[in-house]
Design an enzyme around this catalytic site. Structure first.
Site, PDB file in Angstrom:
ATOM      1  CG  HIS A  63      -0.262   0.113   2.524  1.00  7.26           C
ATOM      2  ND1 HIS A  63       0.551  -0.867   3.051  1.00  7.26           N
ATOM      3  CD2 HIS A  63      -0.269   1.112   3.463  1.00  7.26           C
ATOM      4  CE1 HIS A  63       1.005  -0.501   4.229  1.00  7.26           C
ATOM      5  NE2 HIS A  63       0.528   0.702   4.504  1.00  7.26           N
ATOM      6  CG  HIS A  65      -0.082   4.477   4.822  1.00  4.77           C
ATOM      7  ND1 HIS A  65      -0.844   3.683   5.648  1.00  4.77           N
ATOM      8  CD2 HIS A  65      -0.873   5.537   4.487  1.00  4.77           C
ATOM      9  CE1 HIS A  65      -2.054   4.233   5.809  1.00  4.77           C
ATOM     10  NE2 HIS A  65      -2.085   5.347   5.113  1.00  4.77           N
ATOM     11  CG  ASP A  67       5.140   2.991   7.206  1.00  4.02           C
ATOM     12  OD1 ASP A  67       4.226   3.379   6.454  1.00  4.02           O
ATOM     13  OD2 ASP A  67       4.935   2.225   8.171  1.00  4.02           O
ATOM     14  CG  HIS A  68       4.373  -0.070   4.200  1.00 10.23           C
ATOM     15  ND1 HIS A  68       4.509  -1.389   4.569  1.00 10.23           N
ATOM     16  CD2 HIS A  68       3.886   0.575   5.297  1.00 10.23           C
ATOM     17  CE1 HIS A  68       4.124  -1.534   5.822  1.00 10.23           C
ATOM     18  NE2 HIS A  68       3.737  -0.354   6.282  1.00 10.23           N
ATOM     19  CG  HIS A 140      -4.036  -0.303   6.291  1.00  9.17           C
ATOM     20  ND1 HIS A 140      -3.816  -0.366   7.646  1.00  9.17           N
ATOM     21  CD2 HIS A 140      -3.129   0.599   5.809  1.00  9.17           C
ATOM     22  CE1 HIS A 140      -2.830   0.442   7.969  1.00  9.17           C
ATOM     23  NE2 HIS A 140      -2.398   1.043   6.880  1.00  9.17           N
ATOM     24  CG  ASP A 203       0.738  -1.307   7.581  1.00  7.77           C
ATOM     25  OD1 ASP A 203       1.662  -2.108   7.770  1.00  7.77           O
ATOM     26  OD2 ASP A 203       0.888  -0.073   7.680  1.00  7.77           O
ATOM     27  CG  HIS A 261       4.740  -2.563  10.339  1.00  8.67           C
ATOM     28  ND1 HIS A 261       3.747  -1.982  11.093  1.00  8.67           N
ATOM     29  CD2 HIS A 261       4.888  -1.766   9.262  1.00  8.67           C
ATOM     30  CE1 HIS A 261       3.299  -0.895  10.487  1.00  8.67           C
ATOM     31  NE2 HIS A 261       3.992  -0.741   9.365  1.00  8.67           N
TER      32      HIS A 261
END
Length: 304
Positions: A63, A65, A67-68, A140, A203, A261
């Site tokens: 996804h 976000h 941090d990914h 999510h 997530d 994570h």
């Protein structure tokens, strides 16, 4: 000799810490190198872990976000800088295609790598061949997909049985191809060998897809952002606890559980281990940056 291992490049959720980089995971699987969720700093972590851009054959983003995915610009540009000679396939949620496009062309560079985009819009297989890669939608706040890699089942030849039936040399290959040689059938001189399975679940709240991806996985890499004391927070923000992740693994027949994570609110990683061990009695790894985790050897089908 084939190599099947997970190279952990980062294990922090949301923001990096002194000891944890943002997400990043490279799965080496024979000739494939699948880079999952490259967060900020992934390119430098690759250098520290001994991972080259030429090792990457696929990029899988769960996804969009940061941090990914904020490591994508550097990784994508590195593919061209290092003149990666093979195509690199990129899989990501179709709803975030505009984010991928922005990061692919975040700055000026001479693009010469063969990067092929494969947006995902629904559950199901997304790549085939010797291995099947499939995606399933998770739960999510933004659209997210988990990934599952499946190797076809095969057979292991049994030397003592081959000798009993007088089969040797080129006849072994012929028997494998045709399934029968004279009165000898392939199953007379071999045993079933289940293909290996790898699952990557980031997530998400608990949902049916988490279990479908995890089912009978040899290795399950799964987020455990929170501890059980913060279960309500986990649900509110679309995450799992270590306890929930371990229960999923136990109920799904997972052999090796890799937790990652982690929220920066918990300075002691031993707490994740303690919580998960209470639910799961298989091989358990609380991931650390730059760690290498070997995929377990193939299991055998039960006989008799």
């Amino acid at each position: 000799m084939s190599t099947r291992e997970l190279v952990v490049l980062g294990t922090a959720s949301q923001v990096p810490t002194r000891h944890r980089n943002q997400n990043g995971y490279l799965l080496r699987w024979d000739g494939e190198g699948i880079l999952f969720d490259p967060g900020e700093g992934t390119q430098r972590q690759m250098l520290r872990a001994g991972v080259a851009a030429t090792d990457i054959t696929r990029i899988c983003v769960t996804h969009f976000h940061g941090d990914h995915s904020l490591g994508l610009p550097g990784v994508i540009q590195r593919l061209s800088l290092d003149k990666v000679p093979h195509p690199v396939h990129a899989h990501f949620p179709a709803s975030g295609a505009h984010y991928f496009a922005r990061m692919r062309h975040a700055t000026a560079f001479y693009e010469q790598a063969d990067l092929r985009e494969h947006p995902i819009a629904e559950d199901g297989p997304i790549a085939g061949g010797k291995l099947t890669l499939e995606a399933r939608r998770l739960s999510h706040p933004v659209e997210a997909f988990g990934y599952r890699l499946t190797e076809p089942d095969g057979r292991t030849m049994l030397p003592e049985k081959l000798r009993e039936h007088g089969i040797a040399g080129p006849d072994v290959g012929r028997l494998q191809r045709e399934g029968r040689l004279g009165t000898t059938k392939l199953e007379d001189v071999s045993e079933a060998r289940p293909g290996q399975r790898f699952a990557f679940v980031m997530d998400t709240r608990l949902c049916d897809a988490v279990y479908a991806l995890s089912e009978n996985a040899d290795t399950l890499v799964i987020e455990s952002t929170f501890l059980a004391e913060d279960t309500s927070l986990a649900k509110d923000f679309g995450h799992l606890t270590a306890q929930q992740a371990a229960r999923v693994a136990a109920e799904s027949g997972v052999r090796q559980l890799v937790l990652t994570h982690f929220s920066q609110r918990y300075p002691d990683p031993a707490r994740f281990l303690e919580e998960a061990k209470a639910e799961f009695d298989g091989e358990l790894v609380v991931a650390q940056d730059l760690e290498r985790v070997q995929v377990p050897k193939r299991r055998s089908f039960p006989t008799g």
